[in-house]
Design a protein around this motif. Structure first.
Motif, PDB file in Angstrom:
ATOM      1  N   CYS A  38       1.131   1.126  -5.553  1.00  0.00           N
ATOM      2  CA  CYS A  38       0.030   0.961  -4.606  1.00  0.00           C
ATOM      3  C   CYS A  38       0.209   1.993  -3.491  1.00  0.00           C
ATOM      4  O   CYS A  38       1.228   1.991  -2.800  1.00  0.00           O
ATOM      5  N   LEU A  39      -0.762   2.872  -3.334  1.00  0.00           N
ATOM      6  CA  LEU A  39      -0.680   3.962  -2.361  1.00  0.00           C
ATOM      7  C   LEU A  39      -1.777   3.809  -1.314  1.00  0.00           C
ATOM      8  O   LEU A  39      -2.581   4.710  -1.087  1.00  0.00           O
ATOM      9  N   GLY A  40      -1.801   2.632  -0.671  1.00  0.00           N
ATOM     10  CA  GLY A  40      -2.837   2.325   0.307  1.00  0.00           C
ATOM     11  C   GLY A  40      -3.001   3.350   1.420  1.00  0.00           C
ATOM     12  O   GLY A  40      -4.134   3.653   1.814  1.00  0.00           O
ATOM     13  N   PRO A  41      -1.915   3.930   1.987  1.00  0.00           N
ATOM     14  CA  PRO A  41      -2.072   4.892   3.085  1.00  0.00           C
ATOM     15  C   PRO A  41      -2.871   6.137   2.714  1.00  0.00           C
ATOM     16  O   PRO A  41      -3.373   6.831   3.605  1.00  0.00           O
ATOM     17  N   LEU A  42      -3.027   6.423   1.396  1.00  0.00           N
ATOM     18  CA  LEU A  42      -3.841   7.580   1.004  1.00  0.00           C
ATOM     19  C   LEU A  42      -5.336   7.309   1.158  1.00  0.00           C
ATOM     20  O   LEU A  42      -6.135   8.241   1.196  1.00  0.00           O
TER      21      LEU A  42
ATOM     22  N   LEU B 257     -12.230  13.893  -5.690  1.00  0.00           N
ATOM     23  CA  LEU B 257     -11.106  13.020  -5.996  1.00  0.00           C
ATOM     24  C   LEU B 257     -10.935  12.028  -4.864  1.00  0.00           C
ATOM     25  O   LEU B 257     -10.817  12.425  -3.705  1.00  0.00           O
ATOM     26  N   GLU B 258     -10.944  10.735  -5.181  1.00  0.00           N
ATOM     27  CA  GLU B 258     -10.528   9.704  -4.237  1.00  0.00           C
ATOM     28  C   GLU B 258      -9.023   9.540  -4.412  1.00  0.00           C
ATOM     29  O   GLU B 258      -8.554   9.054  -5.443  1.00  0.00           O
ATOM     30  N   LEU B 259      -8.244   9.971  -3.420  1.00  0.00           N
ATOM     31  CA  LEU B 259      -6.810  10.140  -3.602  1.00  0.00           C
ATOM     32  C   LEU B 259      -6.084   8.864  -4.005  1.00  0.00           C
ATOM     33  O   LEU B 259      -5.236   8.888  -4.896  1.00  0.00           O
ATOM     34  N   GLN B 260      -6.380   7.732  -3.351  1.00  0.00           N
ATOM     35  CA  GLN B 260      -5.629   6.519  -3.669  1.00  0.00           C
ATOM     36  C   GLN B 260      -5.838   6.060  -5.109  1.00  0.00           C
ATOM     37  O   GLN B 260      -4.864   5.934  -5.860  1.00  0.00           O
ATOM     38  N   PRO B 261      -7.069   5.787  -5.561  1.00  0.00           N
ATOM     39  CA  PRO B 261      -7.215   5.332  -6.953  1.00  0.00           C
ATOM     40  C   PRO B 261      -6.805   6.395  -7.964  1.00  0.00           C
ATOM     41  O   PRO B 261      -6.272   6.063  -9.025  1.00  0.00           O
ATOM     42  N   PHE B 262      -7.026   7.672  -7.654  1.00  0.00           N
ATOM     43  CA  PHE B 262      -6.652   8.732  -8.589  1.00  0.00           C
ATOM     44  C   PHE B 262      -5.134   8.783  -8.767  1.00  0.00           C
ATOM     45  O   PHE B 262      -4.617   8.782  -9.892  1.00  0.00           O
TER      46      PHE B 262
ATOM     47  N   GLY C 142      -3.168   6.871   6.472  1.00  0.00           N
ATOM     48  CA  GLY C 142      -3.776   5.682   7.038  1.00  0.00           C
ATOM     49  C   GLY C 142      -2.812   4.510   7.025  1.00  0.00           C
ATOM     50  O   GLY C 142      -1.668   4.616   6.591  1.00  0.00           O
ATOM     51  N   ASP C 143      -3.270   3.372   7.520  1.00  0.00           N
ATOM     52  CA  ASP C 143      -2.502   2.137   7.440  1.00  0.00           C
ATOM     53  C   ASP C 143      -2.731   1.517   6.063  1.00  0.00           C
ATOM     54  O   ASP C 143      -3.751   1.745   5.425  1.00  0.00           O
ATOM     55  N   GLY C 144      -1.775   0.715   5.612  1.00  0.00           N
ATOM     56  CA  GLY C 144      -1.968   0.044   4.337  1.00  0.00           C
ATOM     57  C   GLY C 144      -0.671  -0.133   3.591  1.00  0.00           C
ATOM     58  O   GLY C 144       0.398   0.314   4.009  1.00  0.00           O
TER      59      GLY C 144
ATOM     60  N   VAL D 251       6.148  -1.711   1.278  1.00  0.00           N
ATOM     61  CA  VAL D 251       6.169  -1.682   2.726  1.00  0.00           C
ATOM     62  C   VAL D 251       4.729  -1.566   3.224  1.00  0.00           C
ATOM     63  O   VAL D 251       3.858  -1.040   2.515  1.00  0.00           O
ATOM     64  N   GLN D 252       4.477  -2.088   4.424  1.00  0.00           N
ATOM     65  CA  GLN D 252       3.157  -1.998   5.040  1.00  0.00           C
ATOM     66  C   GLN D 252       3.207  -0.911   6.110  1.00  0.00           C
ATOM     67  O   GLN D 252       3.877  -1.064   7.133  1.00  0.00           O
ATOM     68  N   MET D 253       2.514   0.204   5.868  1.00  0.00           N
ATOM     69  CA  MET D 253       2.485   1.295   6.838  1.00  0.00           C
ATOM     70  C   MET D 253       1.501   0.947   7.959  1.00  0.00           C
ATOM     71  O   MET D 253       0.432   0.373   7.710  1.00  0.00           O
ATOM     72  N   GLU D 254       1.846   1.324   9.196  1.00  0.00           N
ATOM     73  CA  GLU D 254       0.972   1.041  10.325  1.00  0.00           C
ATOM     74  C   GLU D 254       1.194   2.076  11.426  1.00  0.00           C
ATOM     75  O   GLU D 254       2.169   2.825  11.407  1.00  0.00           O
ATOM     76  N   GLY D 255       0.243   2.119  12.376  1.00  0.00           N
ATOM     77  CA  GLY D 255       0.389   3.013  13.515  1.00  0.00           C
ATOM     78  C   GLY D 255      -0.479   4.248  13.462  1.00  0.00           C
ATOM     79  O   GLY D 255      -0.276   5.182  14.239  1.00  0.00           O
TER      80      GLY D 255
END
Length: 382
Positions: free
Chosen positions: A143-147, A242-247, A283-285, A294-298
């Motif tokens: 899972c690459l949510g911050p992208l 390209l949508e980076l996260q789903p790609f 991004g956060d995620g 891990v949950q990225m934030e800030g």
């Protein structure tokens, strides 16, 4: 007080080989305020007001961990005696501080994990149900949510490129998306264009189209393919997106080594001649890979901005984050689980390519961790 049995303590906790990071100075461990008393089910509860260690080097196979300094505050642990041998089953602290932490070694996988990654059941046999389940679990772990909300620009300088001439490549990233209509490939003569078709990522140069990365026949998530003009026009009207996260998640979950998928030989040649630089604000995620989440934030404070640098991508890459900020981190390794509420640090990751082998060096500086917890009660530690 200085504890001469620091090696035994670290071996007890991590089961690693211990040595000084600087051979001219011995590793040191200082402990303050130690108490212990009987706990439940025959366990022994141990409390330490402060534990500080400096100049440590810990090895596990080809992996090497060096610690300049680490301090744990309000430490609490539980020790169980099994078959006459004391074993630490849990450890927690209110806060940890560290500096000069460096982890390095080869970037490789065990044969078992490699089979799961590649989707292989092993030589000469079909995949068992348990293998299929493990493979699916490994795929779902990415899972690459911050992208998803990343913003920035990647720049490349290709020197003496055979088909592209010397070229300056600029790829903007906006809201987690690459729009190849905005990407530029500038060089002497008519410029080239980048894009994405159903066959893969390409460059249209004056002497024709060349593919940098080829897709499998399976659908690729996060891709909007190129579109051509009306009727059977040979001209490309839209270069694709390209949508980076789903790609990226789709590519990782599919695994490597698929038939017809991967970098082309021309792309490998170009990477050896490509200098790279870039700045990307993540991004956060949620960020998760097998064994770590891990949950990225800030983002709103400018945290988790990434700098990319390479003199030649084919030989290595440096990634820097001056201000890493995350929470609810959990890492699992060989039956052990390490977790914390928050972490803040400076991070630098270097990748070195030597033939087909990739080595890494991960450095952490000026870090603080809130409520770190180590659980050693899982399989392999009991």
């Amino acid at each position: 007080m200085t504890v001469p049995l620091a090696a035994s303590l670290i071996d007890l906790v991590l089961g690693l080989e211990l040595g000084p990071s600087d051979k001219s100075a011995s590793n040191r461990c200082a402990v303050e305020g130690v108490t212990w008393h009987p706990g439940q089910a025959g366990a022994i509860d141990v409390r330490i007001r402060k534990l500080e260690a400096t100049a440590l080097r810990l090895a596990s196979g080809a992996l090497m961990l060096e610690i300049g300094r680490i301090a744990l505050h309000e430490l609490a642990g539980q020790v169980r005696v099994e078959a006459g041998v004391p074993r630490l089953s849990a450890l927690a602290a209110a806060e940890a501080e560290f500096s000069g932490v460096k982890l390095q070694g080869p970037l490789s996988m065990s044969p078992q994990l490699q089979q799961v990654w590649d989707g292989l059941p092993g030589p000469g046999r079909a995949a068992a149900p348990a293998e299929v389940t493990a493979r699916q679990a490994a795929a779902d772990a990415w899972c690459l949510g911050p992208l998803g909300e990343a913003d920035g620009t990647i720049r490349g300088k290709i020197t003496d490129a055979h088909l592209l001439f010397d070229a300056d490549v600029t790829v903007p990233i906006r809201h987690g998306q690459i729009d190849f209509n905005d990407a530029t490939v500038e060089h002497v003569g008519p410029d080239s264009r980048m894009g994405v078709s159903r066959l893969g990522l390409y460059v249209d140069a004056p002497n024709g189209r060349s593919y940098l990365y080829q897709f499998t026949s399976a659908p690729i998530a996060g891709v909007e393919f190129e579109r051509r003009g009306a009727l059977l026009s040979p001209w490309v009207s839209e270069r694709g997106k390209l949508e980076l996260q789903p790609f990226a998640q789709s590519m990782l979950r599919q695994g490597r080594g698929g038939q017809g998928q991967g970098l082309t030989e021309q792309a490998r040649l170009l990477l050896g001649r490509t200098a790279l630089s870039g700045e990307v604000q993540l991004g956060d995620g949620r960020f998760a890979v097998p064994g770590l989440q891990v949950q990225m934030e800030g983002r709103s404070e400018g945290r988790n901005a990434v700098g990319l640098r390479s003199e030649a991508v084919g030989r290595g890459l440096a990634v820097e984050m001056a201000s890493l900020a995350a929470r609810n981190a959990v890492a699992k390794w060989k039956g052990a689980q390490l977790a914390c509420d928050e972490i803040a640090a400076g991070l630098k990751l270097q990748l070195f390519v030597d033939g087909r082998q990739v080595h890494f060096a991960l450095e952490l500086e000026h870090g603080k961790v809130a409520a770190p917890r180590l659980d050693l009660s899982g399989p392999g530690h009991v």
